[in-house]
Scaffold this motif. Sequence first.
Motif, PDB file in Angstrom:
ATOM      1  N   GLN A 297       0.834  -1.206   0.000  1.00  0.00           N
ATOM      2  CA  GLN A 297       0.000   0.000   0.000  1.00  0.00           C
ATOM      3  C   GLN A 297       0.867   1.253   0.000  1.00  0.00           C
TER       4      GLN A 297
ATOM      5  N   THR B  33      -3.868   8.983  -0.403  1.00  0.00           N
ATOM      6  CA  THR B  33      -4.024   7.570  -0.064  1.00  0.00           C
ATOM      7  C   THR B  33      -3.613   7.358   1.393  1.00  0.00           C
ATOM      8  N   ARG B  34      -4.383   6.511   2.097  1.00  0.00           N
ATOM      9  CA  ARG B  34      -4.021   6.198   3.483  1.00  0.00           C
ATOM     10  C   ARG B  34      -3.958   4.683   3.643  1.00  0.00           C
ATOM     11  N   LEU B  35      -3.152   4.233   4.554  1.00  0.00           N
ATOM     12  CA  LEU B  35      -3.064   2.804   4.836  1.00  0.00           C
ATOM     13  C   LEU B  35      -4.305   2.375   5.619  1.00  0.00           C
ATOM     14  N   ASP B  36      -4.700   1.113   5.410  1.00  0.00           N
ATOM     15  CA  ASP B  36      -5.900   0.600   6.037  1.00  0.00           C
ATOM     16  C   ASP B  36      -5.596   0.178   7.479  1.00  0.00           C
ATOM     17  N   VAL B  37      -6.042   0.973   8.442  1.00  0.00           N
ATOM     18  CA  VAL B  37      -5.747   0.685   9.851  1.00  0.00           C
ATOM     19  C   VAL B  37      -6.468  -0.578  10.302  1.00  0.00           C
TER      20      VAL B  37
ATOM     21  N   VAL C  13       0.828   1.880  11.736  1.00  0.00           N
ATOM     22  CA  VAL C  13       0.037   2.324  10.585  1.00  0.00           C
ATOM     23  C   VAL C  13      -0.562   3.692  10.869  1.00  0.00           C
ATOM     24  N   GLU C  14      -1.053   3.888  12.108  1.00  0.00           N
ATOM     25  CA  GLU C  14      -1.625   5.186  12.454  1.00  0.00           C
ATOM     26  C   GLU C  14      -0.558   6.273  12.391  1.00  0.00           C
TER      27      GLU C  14
ATOM     28  N   ASN D 179       0.086   7.071   8.859  1.00  0.00           N
ATOM     29  CA  ASN D 179      -0.980   7.890   8.287  1.00  0.00           C
ATOM     30  C   ASN D 179      -0.899   9.333   8.759  1.00  0.00           C
ATOM     31  N   ASP D 180      -0.557   9.501  10.055  1.00  0.00           N
ATOM     32  CA  ASP D 180      -0.405  10.864  10.578  1.00  0.00           C
ATOM     33  C   ASP D 180       0.703  11.584   9.830  1.00  0.00           C
TER      34      ASP D 180
ATOM     35  N   LEU E 163       1.653  10.989   6.858  1.00  0.00           N
ATOM     36  CA  LEU E 163       1.147  11.330   5.523  1.00  0.00           C
ATOM     37  C   LEU E 163       0.288  12.592   5.581  1.00  0.00           C
ATOM     38  N   ASP E 164      -0.530  12.700   6.642  1.00  0.00           N
ATOM     39  CA  ASP E 164      -1.352  13.907   6.790  1.00  0.00           C
ATOM     40  C   ASP E 164      -0.475  15.145   6.800  1.00  0.00           C
TER      41      ASP E 164
END
Lengths: 223, 481
Positions: free
Chosen positions: B204, B215-219, B230-231, B234-235, B237-238
Amino acid sequence: MRILVVEDEPKAGEYLRQGLTESGFVVDWACNGIDGLQLATTEQYDLILLDVMLPGIDGWQVVRELRKTRQTPVLFLTARDQLDERIKGLELGADDYLVKPFAFAELVARIRTLLRRGPIRASEHLEIADLQIDVVRRRVTRGGGRIDLTAKEFALLHLLAARKGEVLSRSLIASQVWDMNFDSDTNVVDVAVRRLRAKIDEPFPRKLIHTMRGMGYVLEDRA
Amino acid sequence: MKLRQPASLTTLLGLLFALVAIVSFASVGAYLYRSLSVQLERRDDFELVGKVAQIRHLLQETDTARSIADNPHRFLDAAAGEGLILILKAADGTLLVQNHAEHGALQRMTIAPADQVPASDSLRDWTLNPRLNARMVAAWGRVDRGPEQVQIVIGRTSAARMALLEAYRRDALAALLVGALLAALSGYLLVRRGLSPVRSIARQAHSITAQRLDTRLDVAAAPQELQTLVEAFNDMLDRLQGSFQRLSQFSADLAHDFRTPINNLMVQTQVALSQPRSPEGYQALLASNIEEYERLARMVENMLFLARADHRDMALHGQSLDAGVELQRIAEYFEGVAAERQVHIEVQAQGTVFADPILFRRAVNNLVANAIRHTPAGGTIRLQAQASAGQSTVAVINPGPGIDPAHLSRLFDRFFRVDQARSDSASSAGLVLAIVRTIMDLHGGRSDVESESGRFTTFRLVFPECSGSGDKSMQARRPQA
């Protein structure tokens, strides 16, 4: 006064030569570090204007080599202004540092300062045409009449008069009069000069403060 | 020099599984081997002690020692069997019966008295010759008549026992190898299977590019242990997406802002060159060009300032400043401009501010210039400063129409303009407040704005007491004096 300009960019070299010649200096121009060093060590110059980024050997090396035999004052010109570069230049024996883009008036002022070396002797009394400035008592008279100025107006007039005939850039004025050491896009200096003119020049036929468009202001008697 | 490739986690865990299996199998095998060997020894000993009793019994049924040699068959029968050794000697050393020729070690054996069962520690292994070991016991026995005693030596060669143990060892070693292989293989497969979510996360992550930063990873799909990772990813990425968007926007705005002065320069110069002009005409053109160049130079300077602050490539020279003196100086600086617009500047200040003097002046300067621009004639701009516990606050308050609340939060953004249509061509106004915020960030302080429609707009700069976050090691760029 003889100045060596070491600058590889043709346009920059050309305008520096022209500008400085017209300001009353004798100018030689070398297009690379090797020629520059050669000239600097064989001829007699009062000052060297040195670009940092040069083909062949760069400005740092030129200064390093030059300092082995000569103590000619060196003013660096550069587009980079990181502090460590400045410190490096000054440690290597450069005398001053000017960052591009610079105002031409600023360059001339720096060159004059370097050539003068040492503080300008503060004069207690200044006289330009019929304008009299008593620095100690902060009193200004023109044509025999007393003119009242605010503290900052006096500081501005004093600066212009002490360096009469020299074009002073806006940033130099802001720095010397108000200690504002950054480029501001306000028209504070223009307004201050306008207000000073209203008191010093307007009532009199002979104007002393002149605007050099795009360069700054100069105080001189052009009669 | 080639860098060593980091080991694969799966391979490593597989190998560790195998190692653990080898160590535990080997310990268990060794224990069982040892225990088997003791058992076998005991069994032999038990048999030997039994044989001693049997021979003693036979001796008691015999008249004299001498008659043993005449008829040894009963004794030899009793000792018949694979690997059994029997030697009977008279008390004077005469050999009575023997079924084995090797008895060099017999002199050193402890001989149990005739009325005692041989002690278990008297049973020992003896090397009869380099190829023959035997478990041996010696005891005295009595014949029926007379006081004559007979020395009984019974032994069992170790060959059978050793062969059994040897077979056991071979089997155990084979089982160990197979077991270890199985453990390694199953470990490898299990770890591989266990790590499959990591590969899926990596797949991913691979698909995320600058164009697909949303795109975000599926937590939810990640196992519990990996959810934090993963969180966090995603942070990150934010944050990256935010910075990236701001950067793209910034470049676009910047290019747009450069267009205006460049267009002025081009067209104005083209018009001037289209026909011969008077020297005054050319002078006017060049002077006008200078203004545009200066504007460009200031924009570049502001950009560099912001870029350096972003990279923390700037040192703070923090010191205690007298707020009153500083604000008075700024008020004097703007005295003329304010007077021309019939605006009054009033200073009410007390206490000190801990800040870099040049940056402090620049920030307040920008706010005052902004305030003068928006104050109607006759208005009074107030510059206030006050120190309270742990912080000092500088406020620039101006009367005026106020700012739409919808714009307040974006006011300090780069290139943000309340009036998008009016590109303030005399100044790079879009960066003025962004620079203020950047300066406050550098000081570890903050900037905010409040606006009451039709009444007052207040810009506030809050400096922490002894600017803790001011990284003293940052590179400095002091504007030249």
